[in-house]
Structures are given as C-alpha cells and as structure tokens.
Write a protein that holds these residues in place. Sequence first.
Motif, PDB file in Angstrom:
ATOM      1  N   PRO A  55      -8.115  -1.679   9.627  1.00 49.53           N
ATOM      2  CA  PRO A  55      -8.825  -1.247   8.414  1.00 49.53           C
ATOM      3  C   PRO A  55     -10.322  -1.488   8.533  1.00 49.53           C
ATOM      4  CG  PRO A  55      -7.008  -2.732   7.854  1.00 49.53           C
ATOM      5  CD  PRO A  55      -7.075  -2.671   9.331  1.00 49.53           C
ATOM      6  N   LEU A 107      -2.101  -8.100   4.635  1.00 46.86           N
ATOM      7  CA  LEU A 107      -1.036  -7.949   5.639  1.00 46.86           C
ATOM      8  C   LEU A 107      -0.462  -9.312   5.999  1.00 46.86           C
ATOM      9  CD1 LEU A 107      -2.730  -5.420   8.097  1.00 46.86           C
ATOM     10  CD2 LEU A 107      -0.606  -5.046   6.852  1.00 46.86           C
ATOM     11  N   VAL A 132      -7.216  -5.538   1.966  1.00 44.21           N
ATOM     12  CA  VAL A 132      -6.010  -4.937   2.550  1.00 44.21           C
ATOM     13  C   VAL A 132      -5.633  -5.648   3.848  1.00 44.21           C
ATOM     14  CG1 VAL A 132      -5.096  -2.860   3.620  1.00 44.21           C
ATOM     15  CG2 VAL A 132      -6.404  -2.684   1.508  1.00 44.21           C
ATOM     16  N   ALA A 133      -6.640  -5.857   4.700  1.00 47.31           N
ATOM     17  CA  ALA A 133      -6.361  -6.451   6.011  1.00 47.31           C
ATOM     18  C   ALA A 133      -5.771  -7.845   5.861  1.00 47.31           C
ATOM     19  CB  ALA A 133      -7.641  -6.506   6.845  1.00 47.31           C
ATOM     20  N   THR A 134      -6.349  -8.657   4.966  1.00 46.97           N
ATOM     21  CA  THR A 134      -5.846 -10.022   4.829  1.00 46.97           C
ATOM     22  C   THR A 134      -4.549 -10.060   4.016  1.00 46.97           C
ATOM     23  OG1 THR A 134      -7.292 -10.319   2.922  1.00 46.97           O
ATOM     24  CG2 THR A 134      -8.118 -11.069   5.026  1.00 46.97           C
ATOM     25  N   LEU A 143     -11.119  -5.437   3.561  1.00 41.92           N
ATOM     26  CA  LEU A 143     -10.784  -6.815   3.931  1.00 41.92           C
ATOM     27  C   LEU A 143      -9.659  -7.353   3.053  1.00 41.92           C
ATOM     28  CD1 LEU A 143     -13.865  -8.872   5.037  1.00 41.92           C
ATOM     29  CD2 LEU A 143     -11.778  -8.352   6.254  1.00 41.92           C
ATOM     30  N   ILE A 160      -5.077  -6.217  11.555  1.00 40.75           N
ATOM     31  CA  ILE A 160      -6.206  -6.581  10.690  1.00 40.75           C
ATOM     32  C   ILE A 160      -7.485  -5.899  11.188  1.00 40.75           C
ATOM     33  CG2 ILE A 160      -7.747  -8.526  10.143  1.00 40.75           C
ATOM     34  CD1 ILE A 160      -5.193 -10.212   9.772  1.00 40.75           C
TER      35      ILE A 160
END
Lengths: 378, 524
Positions: free
Chosen positions: A101, B72, B68-70, B66, A98
């Motif tokens: 990105p 995951l 994309v990150a969350t 964010l 996380i």
Amino acid sequence: MFDYELLRLIWWALLGVLLIGFALTDGFDLGVAALLPFVAKSDTERRMVINTVGPTWEGNQVWFILGGGAIFAAWPFVYAASFSGFYLAMFVVLSALILRPVGFKYRSKRPDPAWRSRWDWALFVGGLVPALVFGVAVGNVLTGAPFRLDGDLRVFYDGSFLALFSPFALVAGLLSVAMLVLHGSAWLSIKTERGPVQDRAVSFGFVAGILALVLFALGGLMVARMPGFELVGAVETGAPSNPLHSTSQMVAGGWLANFARYPWMVIAPALGFAGTILALIGIRSRSGVLAFGGSSAAVTGIIATVGCAMFPFILPSSIDPHSSLTVWNASSSERTLGIMLFCVVVFLPMVLAYTAWAYRVMFGRVTTQAVNTSPDFY
Amino acid sequence: MDPTVIDLSRLQFALTALYHFLFVPLTLGLSFMLFIMESVYVMTGRQVWRQVTRFWGKIFGINFVLGVATGLTMEFQFGTNWSYFSHYAGDIFGAPLAIEGLMAFFLEATFVGLMFFGWDRLSKLGHLIVTFMVALGTNLSALWILIANGWMQNPVGATFNPETMRMEVSDFSVVLFNPVAQAKFVHTVSAGYVIASVLVLGVSAFWLLKGRWVPVARRSMTVAAAFGLASSLSVVVLGDESGYALTDNQKMKLAAIEAAWHTSPAPAGLTIFGVPSMATHETRYEVKVPWVLGLIATRSLSGTVTGMSELVLQAQERIGSGQIAYAAVQTLKANPNDLTARAAFEAHKRDMGYALLLKRYVADPAAATPAQVEKAAWDTVPSVPLLFWSFRVMAAIGFAMIALFAIAFALCSLRMHLNARWFLKLAVIAIPLPWISTELGWVVAEMGRQPWAIDGVLPTFLASSSLTPAALLTTIAGFTLLYGALAVVEVRLILATIRHGPVEHEVEADASIDAPTVSQPLVA
C-alpha cells in the motif's frame, strides 16, 4: 434450516471461494508488482504499470483480510494453529504486504529517481514474496504441519522456519509465483496500451505459463508419491468441534483417493491445465481477454485442486494423529456458522456489485498520455 | 506458559496496536470532513471548495495507506501471537472481524480507489457519494472492531462449552448491542473526529500565520472549528466510563483509575492528584474534590463506587466458585455424561475464568492453597498508577480540546480568526495533543482490563501462542524497524504536502521546476 454437517460443507466451500477470490483479484496485483521492474523500464512505463492496478488493488486486498477474518470466525482452530505455527512465515508475508500500500501511494510523491527506484523494488518484494510464501504454505498444508493439541486444545508447534522449505513446498511456492505472474501479465495485456510494456509483459507471461504447466504437473506427480491423510473409524460429521475425538493416519498417495471416490472432482485439475493452456494461446494470439480468462480459470482450477484433494482435511498434523483439523472437527459452533452464512448471503452480492461497478468506472487501457497528464494518477 | 513469551507478546501487541491507532483516527475523522467539504463544493459549485477537498484528500491518502498496511498485522496477530485466545474466543470474536471485512472494509477500500481516481470519471454528485461511502465504510469498520473489543471488556452472549473447550455464542444480538461496545464506539469515533479537526485546524492556522493559501485555510478552519467543537463535546460527554458500572472488572477498572482502594460513602470524591502505591494499597498526597466522582460514575448522589479491596474480596469468592467449575470440566472431559459434574459446572460456570487465574501459581487450580487464592484475587487489580495518570492526562487533553474548539468556533463565528495570532499559534502547538490522548485512552482500556484477555473469562497469561522468545524478538525487531522507517517517511511526506500547499495540478507542475529532476509532474 441447515444442519451442522451442511453448514460445515458450505463453509468449506466458502473458504475456497474466499481463497480463489483473493487469488483472482489481488493475485494479479501481486503478479503485476512482481513484474514491475522487468516489464517497465522508464519512469513513465513504471507509472503506467502501477496505475493499471492503482484504483482497484485496495479493494482486492480486502479478500485477503476477509479471508483472515472468515477463517477466524468459521474455522477458529485453523486460524489459531496455522498462523501461530507458520509464525515467521506470516511475519515475512505481512512485512512484504505492508510495503505494497505504501509503495503504490508514496512512490510517485517525489520526483527523485532514487526514491522511486527504491519503492519499485519494495513493490517487487511486496508482490513476489507473498506469492511465493502462500504457495510454500499450501505445500506445507499438503504435507501436514508438525503441530499437536493438548487436552485444553492449546496448540504446540514443533517445526522451524527453514523446515517449511521442503522440495515439495518449494515446487508449490514456485507454482504459485508462476501462476500469479501469468495472471498479472494477462492483466497487463488487457490494461496497457500496445507498446513495449505490453510486449515484455506477454513474453514474461508466456514463460510463466509454461512454468505453471510444468510445475502443476510435477506437483501432481509428487503428490501421487507422497503420503496423504485419511480419517480412521466412524466419521461424526455433526459432532461438536473437538479434534481430539477423531483420528487420522497417513496413506501413501492418499491425496489422490478423492479423485477416484468422486470422479467429478477431476474437473478442478482439468480446469487448471486447460486454463493455463488457454492463457498461453491468448498470449500468443495477443488476445488479452482470452489470456485473462484463461489465467483466471487456471488460478481457480489449481486452488480448487488442492481443496478437492484434501477434503475433508483442512490442516493435517504430521506428528499427532489426534490433532489433524478437518471440516468435521475444526469449525465454529452451528449457530455462528449460520449467522456468518446469513451475513455472507446478504453482503457478498453487494460487494460483488459495487466492485464490478468500480471496475466499470475505471474501464479501459492505461495510456502513456493519461499517465503524463492525469492529476489523479499515482 | 513462559512469562517472557507473555510479556513479549504483549509488548508486540501494544506496539503494533498503538502504532496502528496513530493512523486510524485520522482516517475516521478526515473521511467525514472530506464529505462535508465536498458537499459544500457540490452545493455551491465554487472551485475553492474543490481545492479544499482535494488538498485534504491528499493528506487523507498518505495517512490512509499506513492505517491499511498496519491493519494487516492486526487482523492476523490474534492467530499468530494469541492462538489460545483465538481458539477460546473465535466462535464469538471472529464474527465481528469477518463482518467488518465483508460489510465495512470492502466498502471503504473499493470506494477509496474511486475517490482518488474518479474525479474525472464520475459526475460531481457521483463522486460525492463515493466519498460518503468511504466515510461510511471507515466508521462501520470501527463499529465492528469495537464490538469485538467491547466483547473482550464485557463478554456477553456467550457460554463455555466443555465439549469444545471454548466460549460459544449463545445470543449474537446481545454481542452486537453490548452497551460497553456501543459506548466505546461513540467515544472512539468521536476521538477520531477530534484528531482530524485538530489537524485541519492546526495546519490552517499555520498557513494563516504565514499568510499563505488564505482562501483555502480560512474555509478549512471554519469546517474544523464546527466539526471539532461537536466532536470534542461528544468525546467527553459520551465517554465510555458509562459502561464501568456494569461488571466486576469494569468496576475494578474504574476503582483503579480513581485509585479508590476502599469503598467510600456516597457520593464519592474525585481524586485530582495523588501518588498511588501498589505495595501499600494507598494513595499519598491526595487532592480530592468532594461529590464529583459519585456524580460522574453513578449519575446519582446515592450510588457508591466500589473500592478495590472490596472487589478483591468478591474476586476471592468467585475464584472459589470457579474452582468447582474447573474441577467439573476436568471430570466432563473424561466422561461427558457425568450428570453431577454437569450440574456443578452449570451452577458455577460463570466463575470458571477466575479459577484459571490460579494457573499462574499452581498447575491444578482445584488444588490451590488459600494463600494462592488470595494472591490470585489481588492479581485482579491492574496497575493503579499507570491507569490513574493515563486517565488524568487523557481527560485533561479532552477538556483542553473543548476549550480550543470553543474559542475557534467563537472566533470563526465573529470572523476574527484571521487576525487572532495568539490563537493561531496555539492551534499549531495543539496538533499532537489528541494523538497522545487517544493512545492513552487505549492504555486505560487495555491495561485496565488486565489481568484478563477476556474479562473474567480468560487471563492474558493463558491466551498467547506457544512461541519462543527468539521468534518474538525477531518479529518485534522487524516490526519496529519497518514501522519506524514508514513513520519517518509518512511524516516527511505529510509535511512536504503541507509546505507545498493546496495547489491544483497545472500550477503544481510549474512549481516543481525548481526540483532537479522534472521528468514527471508531482502528483498524488
């Protein structure tokens, strides 16, 4: 068109393709991020390193997400048992991923050096930790995970987080780090201009390559001495997926049996060694193409070695002989495997085509001058 | 199953999913707005539209990462926290997730890199196509995720296989064209378009109030007004209650939203206000508008909206039928060739999930007492006050958005939007509202599905992984800290970008001279 047995075999191979695809593409992003604080000292240098992967890391990361989705769709038992079993390890990996990105995007948004330094270390964590934990996870898959299935096929896990870090798993983890750092430095050697960053990258890459050779050999020796798994009794390759209907047992050195049974499988470890050596030669002779080609072959060979050694096992259980997950008992239904294969055949070539195009558009070395003048760079 | 583990697993899923959905809708809407803005630039060739596109592109980028990150976390959370669900549903549910990655997310993520880095490397038209691919990818991505979620709400095209103890696909095209999924898709992406429009409208209004960046602001406002009006109409008109008449549990969800404890004669009245009580099964202080609910829910004057008490009686019958299926499965586990058990299973398999509701009270559902059956039947009623109020606040904001964009569109058409200060202030204040509305929309959708993880098939309390409360508390604390910190960083960066304004690179470098360290230009 295809029978259940063949579909399962194809999906076992596709699982390998996805994992290797992830390691080949996002693998160098991880390696580059892990190298960031060490190969680049000034802010311009760090931005140069970040921008070698800036335009493409996002697409690369989809291999990881697709890996998760494809395991869910094709190997639901594996998805259910592995991610809940390695629960805290997954949390650590996800947290680190996380940071990536956000780190890439936010780092250069503010000129404050403290801000940028914090994100540089966040990127370092986002590169190193997943590389390490993925390797440790593969180590644990090889030793077998302490889980069992009850009559309703619910998974129960008996292990702990710290127990994941056995000496063998650590060797696997370090091998994964060495391999991806080598791959990352090979990427930097083709994407950065000649200068201090490239010099440092190849020095680190050389050390990582030597370590990868040693750790791969060491891992092989350990595997020869530790128990592997084998199926007991008649093997039903086309039966409905229910692990409780098959039995496995541990055999000393069992993971080497496949290489004797199918001698062609030796290609995989041979590629692992040869690729690493080629990468080292490429690094020494300052041929970026040879270095990257070599490290790509190494990554492919090393991951394929694990798959070949374990076939037909995917996730053996170290505590219950009836719970081991194999190619023959852990897949989706024949219909789902067929539908998903159709989707892969249609969409994967498209993905590869536009990915190749994206790399072509961004072709060329990242220069100090571009970093300092382009408004589009991170 | 340990109830603490269930509750903590649900808490973590709610936290991470609701947080993820703070970013996703803006991505869905802003990507299309970027395409519209850039199309105008490509067609007119006027630099100001390039400036508009690039500025909103910056905001898009900060928000996108964010999402994309969350995302995951979401992709893996079914396996980590809901492993029995993953086993039970993976044969169907995994496919849309995998296809999402293959068909949509690869497209979106590959082209988003080129969208940011390709301005100087691609032709104008080439870059516009790249932007379109990003918008297409994000929206296709939503389609597949909502096909997956729609299946949990209305699990069509699948049957239980006793040999593998899970649901398996019987007809994949039915899963794809699930009407609940289609309705959800239109409703959800429209909500995303509204969110993006409100943000663009509000920020433009803020600049107009301050008299800054007027050329960019008024053009952005025009795009937002038109796009927002169409989207806010679509989100309400194509609301997903059209799917509520389909299944027993969807009917239950509708009844709970309306606090309809009993079936009332057609056409039913719409309760605008009231205080529903789960203990007494009644709603106090009701204010009703006659006929309206019947019209909305059944699209007719004669259709009835079934009440919760009646639906509970139906559930009770289905539990009885499910007990037979459950007993048959136990027999088939020991002897797959038992023809009597096979026949019993085939006759009652549709209701097997209802028998599983009894597992909360008794280990063997076949041996449940009538009192336990009645209790389990009442478990099919979700939290009425929560649904009643979440839905009303969501819908009120939905209508308010239509009004806001109708005014915005009228003012823009009459070219009065630069001077209507009262409206500009309103547009700034309205920025957070659609976020509240979409989050409540998910509360209605997911809490309304309870007690089921998969409607009528698998109760939530059986779906989780066998984890310890300590492990769950660790990850909940970890995600909260990490997500909290990232939220603060994100909001501050977006505010700084808005304050900084739509400056192009050269101007930007000059503007950063007042910053203490000017070693690097401030760039996206």
